[in-house]
Design a protein around this motif. Structure first.
Motif, PDB file in Angstrom:
ATOM      1  N   ALA B  60     -28.989 -41.615  19.772  1.00  0.00           N
ATOM      2  CA  ALA B  60     -29.161 -42.374  18.544  1.00  0.00           C
ATOM      3  C   ALA B  60     -29.882 -41.480  17.552  1.00  0.00           C
ATOM      4  O   ALA B  60     -30.897 -40.869  17.879  1.00  0.00           O
ATOM      5  CB  ALA B  60     -29.978 -43.627  18.813  1.00  0.00           C
ATOM      6  N   VAL B  61     -29.336 -41.364  16.365  1.00  0.00           N
ATOM      7  CA  VAL B  61     -29.955 -40.544  15.331  1.00  0.00           C
ATOM      8  C   VAL B  61     -30.409 -41.469  14.217  1.00  0.00           C
ATOM      9  O   VAL B  61     -29.631 -42.277  13.718  1.00  0.00           O
ATOM     10  CB  VAL B  61     -28.962 -39.503  14.776  1.00  0.00           C
ATOM     11  CG1 VAL B  61     -29.678 -38.557  13.836  1.00  0.00           C
ATOM     12  CG2 VAL B  61     -28.298 -38.751  15.895  1.00  0.00           C
ATOM     13  N   ASP B  62     -31.675 -41.350  13.862  1.00  0.00           N
ATOM     14  CA  ASP B  62     -32.207 -42.201  12.804  1.00  0.00           C
ATOM     15  C   ASP B  62     -32.111 -41.449  11.485  1.00  0.00           C
ATOM     16  O   ASP B  62     -32.839 -40.496  11.253  1.00  0.00           O
ATOM     17  CB  ASP B  62     -33.668 -42.554  13.134  1.00  0.00           C
ATOM     18  CG  ASP B  62     -34.211 -43.565  12.147  1.00  0.00           C
ATOM     19  OD1 ASP B  62     -33.387 -44.173  11.431  1.00  0.00           O
ATOM     20  OD2 ASP B  62     -35.441 -43.742  12.098  1.00  0.00           O
ATOM     21  N   GLU B  81     -27.296 -43.833  13.670  1.00  0.00           N
ATOM     22  CA  GLU B  81     -26.005 -43.342  14.124  1.00  0.00           C
ATOM     23  C   GLU B  81     -26.034 -43.180  15.640  1.00  0.00           C
ATOM     24  O   GLU B  81     -26.981 -42.601  16.173  1.00  0.00           O
ATOM     25  CB  GLU B  81     -25.724 -41.992  13.464  1.00  0.00           C
ATOM     26  CG  GLU B  81     -24.338 -41.479  13.672  1.00  0.00           C
ATOM     27  CD  GLU B  81     -24.137 -40.147  12.947  1.00  0.00           C
ATOM     28  OE1 GLU B  81     -23.226 -40.079  12.116  1.00  0.00           O
ATOM     29  OE2 GLU B  81     -24.882 -39.202  13.220  1.00  0.00           O
ATOM     30  N   VAL B  83     -24.162 -41.498  18.812  1.00  0.00           N
ATOM     31  CA  VAL B  83     -23.221 -40.430  19.125  1.00  0.00           C
ATOM     32  C   VAL B  83     -22.929 -40.466  20.623  1.00  0.00           C
ATOM     33  O   VAL B  83     -23.846 -40.395  21.441  1.00  0.00           O
ATOM     34  CB  VAL B  83     -23.800 -39.048  18.741  1.00  0.00           C
ATOM     35  CG1 VAL B  83     -22.741 -37.981  18.894  1.00  0.00           C
ATOM     36  CG2 VAL B  83     -24.326 -39.074  17.327  1.00  0.00           C
ATOM     37  N   LYS B  98     -18.642 -41.234  17.109  1.00  0.00           N
ATOM     38  CA  LYS B  98     -19.829 -41.660  16.370  1.00  0.00           C
ATOM     39  C   LYS B  98     -19.617 -43.064  15.839  1.00  0.00           C
ATOM     40  O   LYS B  98     -18.487 -43.479  15.584  1.00  0.00           O
ATOM     41  CB  LYS B  98     -20.085 -40.709  15.188  1.00  0.00           C
ATOM     42  CG  LYS B  98     -20.508 -39.320  15.612  1.00  0.00           C
ATOM     43  CD  LYS B  98     -20.908 -38.495  14.416  1.00  0.00           C
ATOM     44  CE  LYS B  98     -21.323 -37.093  14.873  1.00  0.00           C
ATOM     45  NZ  LYS B  98     -21.751 -36.255  13.754  1.00  0.00           N
TER      46      LYS B  98
END
Lengths: 362, 176, 402
Positions: B60-62, B81, B83, B98
């Protein structure tokens, strides 16, 4: 000796016997403690050499020979911990039960001709029976610790040791049958002469029985690969997980004393006791009865023989311990019930038949 | 297998699922709508043409910038996001999937956004989704046992969020 | 009324039923390989359920990675799988290089192979020795550490550290080898090669060892793939996959021209098993014994790779190249790269945004996935089998908790 004291010193009989009992107790206790110290040191050195390291080297100057004593002092100084929910009384009693059982067994064990605290005509029976009591200490310890790991260790010990008593007993009966007596001194006496007189080489069956005895003896004193009650990689430390300091050291001493005891028993039952492989004394025309100083010499020779054999047995157990992985509980039980017991039974029958076919030996 | 033809196949299998692709990136990726994650993954796993039988990683990308000046220049709206890195042991190819989620469910801070769990497709997703939930705060709907995995169960907040602040104190232990 | 109750068979069953017990194995336990806590549901000695609890070593290395530059993150990778720091350095360096589209010199490439494979041997030696410890035999552990010490001595000579190396770094390596190092390395290999036979005698073919590991914790290939297992755990189940051969070009290019066979069972035999003991009858593909044996074969495989790397490295004439600056900016974009670490496939995911600090760092740990399969393997096994199975997965908690 008792007669000597009563007659020449004029001491009353009850006092003489009490004095002698105390003397024997002190001797055996020191032998146990001293022996355990030596064997603990030996175990450290042997394991170190097996594992390509040096072991203790500095304590006491050379070879770390004072290491066990130093450890003992450390154990004395350690805090005596007890789990809060432990059964206080049983927790305290357990190490002594274990220790006393293995101590009491020494009473019946002869170290050389007439060198025995109490010569019993049921010596074999007594030693094995009392040694079997050691398991109570372990079970008590495991139960009283209020720890699940300890309980696992205790239950394993109960299952294992009680099962192994059966083949162990069967193996022991074979030399008893050959000698026709349960007196350990007489059993050893009957094997005097050259090493071919040892019961190990009496017939093919006794030879096999000896190895079954070895297996069962290792299992009954909880040494690797049968050390399931401790099993440090599974049960943390098994039944003595919660013990520390002096209490713990009692278990430790009991373990090493039992090792010596079963090795000594093996020496007497199968390896001729204090009779060396070559009868040096009788070749020189000496015997226990010939004069005071020569008799003492012969006895010391016998003592050396016996201690040597028993020590070899202990070293053998150490060698095994540092070589083999541990068995699993079901495999331990399989070894006992499916292999050791039937083999011991068949060998017992075989030895009986041999004795019947060749009554005077072959 | 990662070319445009594959994307067409995917679009045909899950209509409306794919919202963007970048096949020129170092690791080409496909972006899907959050609602279609489970369907797309099921197809990727089951379809014999793809057969992505292993899920290697979920990240998880913040995407959030607390500094308003930098945020204005960032060129993206704050979002979260996910991934997914997939791998096919048979074809020995990988795939990057994604999907974009809101940072908080219904814009209420503290309410983790929701997305369908893929733990029923790949068992490896079980622990990975727990980790994403634990550290980044995404609620995986349909996960068999969504608990914190690395942090203690009574931990508050999601440490890998960009606006996360270490608690002042945790059970008497100073945090900052 | 009481008559009815007495006759109820359920009551009698209740009387003789044994109770289940919850046992905590760890986090302080001799054979959970660090601070792993397993909650066992047992009925006597039989384990019905195992639940791993992890996180005791959690440092949130991923968050740390967001606040330092890509090259500064190298020491943190050392502390993930602290038994194979070199391989972790390599994984992260390659991921950053992939994003920066950087290529190291030929000399650095061969040196990396050499160092990484030495690291693999060191890690497998610990795995092997600790596995002996799990099964209750102490000596192989010390034999393994004796050899590992020699590798650590070599590492110390090369980079000054014995555990957390930070030797392989973005753009190359921090230093070239000291003079005479290659000779000492070769001497070590010659010394080590015959000793492997001893390990096989002590463990692999030991009757008790085979009894304890054969048929225990059988992991089917489908389950292994589904759980994301990798490395020796995956190959022990007979799945032919090794990132050094099947991975991404930037990684496989490193092993270009190197000859090695993936240690996996094909058609019932392992490669070169004529030199090593035959598979015992008790062992089933995917059990603890096979996972262990794959590791042992990989030690030999790594030795061959090292020999090849020594030749190639000494044939290289150029320079080693310079590593990137500490605060080197990394371009925008995201990359994911998996490398074959001793424990399995270690993946690093990295997002750059044009500044020295990555926007996001993600470490996909191999042991994490390998451990997640544990509850499946421990159904109905005995308590003594739990350490045997955990040990065969060869986990490192530093990598799982990160």
């Amino acid at each position: 000796m008792a007669e000597y004291l009563i007659q020449t010193m004029g001491l009353p009989g009850w006092l003489t016997w009490s004095l002698l009992a105390v003397l024997s107790a002190v001797l055996i206790l020191n032998l146990m403690a001293g022996g355990a110290l030596v064997f603990i040191w030996a175990e450290r050195k042997v394991s170190a050499r097996i594992q390509d390291r040096l072991g203790p080297t500095r304590t006491g100057g050379r070879f770390g020979w004072l290491q066990s004593l130093a450890d003992g002092i450390k154990l004395l100084a350690k805090e005596d911990l007890m789990p809060e929910r432990a059964d206080k009384m049983l927790f305290r009693v357990a190490p002594y039960v274990s220790f006393c059982a293995s101590f009491a067994a020494f009473i019946g064990l002869p170290f050389a001709f007439d060198m025995v605290a109490l010569r019993l005509n049921v010596g074999v029976f007594y030693v094995v029976a009392v040694l079997g009591l050691e398991v109570f200490g372990v079970i008590l310890a495991g139960y009283a610790s209020a720890s699940k790991w300890s309980l696992f260790g205790a239950m394993r010990e109960a299952a294992q040791v009680v099962s192994y008593e059966v083949p162990l007993g069967m193996c022991i009966v074979v030399p008893v049958m050959l000698a026709g007596t349960m007196d350990l001194v007489t059993i050893a006496e009957k094997q005097s002469g050259w090493f071919t007189n040892w019961y190990l080489f009496h017939d093919p069956f006794t030879f096999v029985v000896f190895w079954v005895y070895t297996t069962c003896a290792v299992a009954s004193v909880n040494r690797a690969p049968f050390d399931l009650a401790e099993a440090e990689s599974e049960l943390v430390a098994g039944f003595h997980t919660e013990y520390s300091g002096l209490r713990w050291s009692f278990f430790y001493m009991a373990e090493y004393s039992s090792m010596f005891l079963v090795s000594g028993l093996a020496a007497i039952l199968f390896l001729g006791g204090w009779n060396g492989p070559v009868p040096i004394a009788s070749l020189l025309g000496l015997s226990e009865g010939s004069g005071e100083s020569t008799g003492a010499f012969v006895r010391l020779l016998g003592l050396a023989n016996f201690l040597g054999k028993a020590t070899l047995g202990v070293l053998f157990m150490m060698w095994i311990r540092w070589t083999l992985p541990r068995l699993r509980i079901d495999q331990v039980m399989t070894t006992c019930l499916k292999y050791c017991t039937p083999i011991a039974a068949v060998m017992f029958a075989g030895a009986m038949t041999w004795l019947w076919v060749f009554p005077g030996g072959c | 297998m990662r070319g445009p033809a594959f994307v067409e196949l995917l679009e045909a299998a899950v209509p409306g699922g794919v919202v963007g692709t970048n096949l020129e990136a170092i690791d080409p990726w496909v972006e899907v709508v959050p609602a279609a994650v489970a369907d797309v993954c099921r197809w990727l796993h089951d379809s014999s043409e793809t057969g992505f039988d292993s899920l290697q990683c979920i990240t998880a990308v913040d995407w959030f910038e607390s500094d308003p000046k930098k945020a204005a220049k960032a060129g993206w709206d704050p979002h979260l996001e996910l991934v997914y890195h997939l791998w096919s042991t048979r074809a020995r190819v990988s795939l990057v999937l994604k999907t974009k989620l809101p940072r908080w469910k219904d814009d209420q801070p503290g309410q983790p956004p929701e997305v369908a769990s893929v733990a029923g497709i790949w068992r490896s997703a079980d622990w990975h989704e727990r980790e994403v939930y634990d550290l980044s705060g995404v609620r995986f709907v349909g996960h068999p046992d969504l608990r914190r995995i690395l942090c203690p169960e009574d931990w508050e907040g999601f440490p890998l969020r960009k606006d996360y602040e270490m608690p002042l104190e945790y059970h008497g232990i100073r945090g900052r | 009324m009481s008559q009815v109750i007495d006759d109820d068979p359920r009551i009698i069953e209740f009387d003789v039923r044994t109770d289940e017990m919850l046992v905590n194995m760890g986090p302080q336990h001799p054979s959970t390989h660090g601070v792993l806590r397993l909650v066992l549901r047992t009925d006597g000695e039989v384990v019905s359920e195992v639940e791993p609890h992890i996180g005791y070593l959690h440092r949130c290395a991923e968050k740390i990675g967001e606040n330092i530059s890509a090259r500064q993150f190298i020491p943190y990778t050392d502390r993930m799988d602290y038994l194979a720091g070199m391989n972790m350095n390599l994984g992260w360096s390659l991921a950053v290089e992939k994003l920066m589209r950087l290529q190291v010199t030929e000399k650095a490439r061969h040196l990396r192979v050499l160092i990484a494979e030495l690291g693999r041997i060191a890690s497998h030696l610990v795995g092997m020795g600790a596995y002996g410890l799990d099964l209750g035999t102490f000596s192989p552990f010390l034999y393994a550490f004796r050899e590992r010490e020699k590798i650590l001595n070599l590492f110390e000579e090369a980079c000054g550290a014995r555990l957390t190396y930070s030797y392989i770094t973005v753009g190359g390596l921090t230093a070239d080898l000291p003079p005479g190092w290659l000779g000492r390395c070769e001497a070590f290999l010659n010394e080590f090669e015959p000793i492997i036979r001893e390990y096989h005698a002590l463990l692999t073919t030991n009757a008790i060892f085979v009894k304890r590991t054969g048929g225990i914790g059988v992991l089917s290939p489908e389950m292994a793939i589904n759980y994301g297992c990798s490395g020796p755990v995956l190959r022990g189940s007979g799945v032919d996959q090794d990132m050094r051969r099947d991975g991404e070009p930037i990684y496989t290019a490193m092993y270009d021209g190197y000859a090695f066979e993936v240690a996996v069972m094909k058609d019932g035999t392992y490669p070169r098993d004529r030199a090593y003991p035959a598979v015992p009858a008790d062992a089933v593909l995917g059990d603890c014994w096979h996972r262990f044996f794959v590791r042992m074969l990989e030690v030999v495989q790594s030795m061959e790779l090292i020999r090849q790397a020594i030749d190639r490295y000494s044939a290289c004439t150029g320079s080693l190249g310079e590593p990137v600056k500490i605060a080197e900016k990394i371009p925008a974009g995201d990359v994911y790269l998996e490398t074959e670490c001793p424990k399995g496939q270690m993946g690093f995911y990295l997002i750059g945004n044009g500044t020295p600090k990555p926007w996001r760092v993600r470490a996909r740990s191999s042991s994490f996935s390998n451990l997640s399969v544990l509850p499946e393997l421990c159904h109905g096994c005995l308590i003594a089998d739990v350490p045997a199975i955990v040990g065969s997965l060869d986990i490192v908690m530093g990598e799982i908790d990160r």
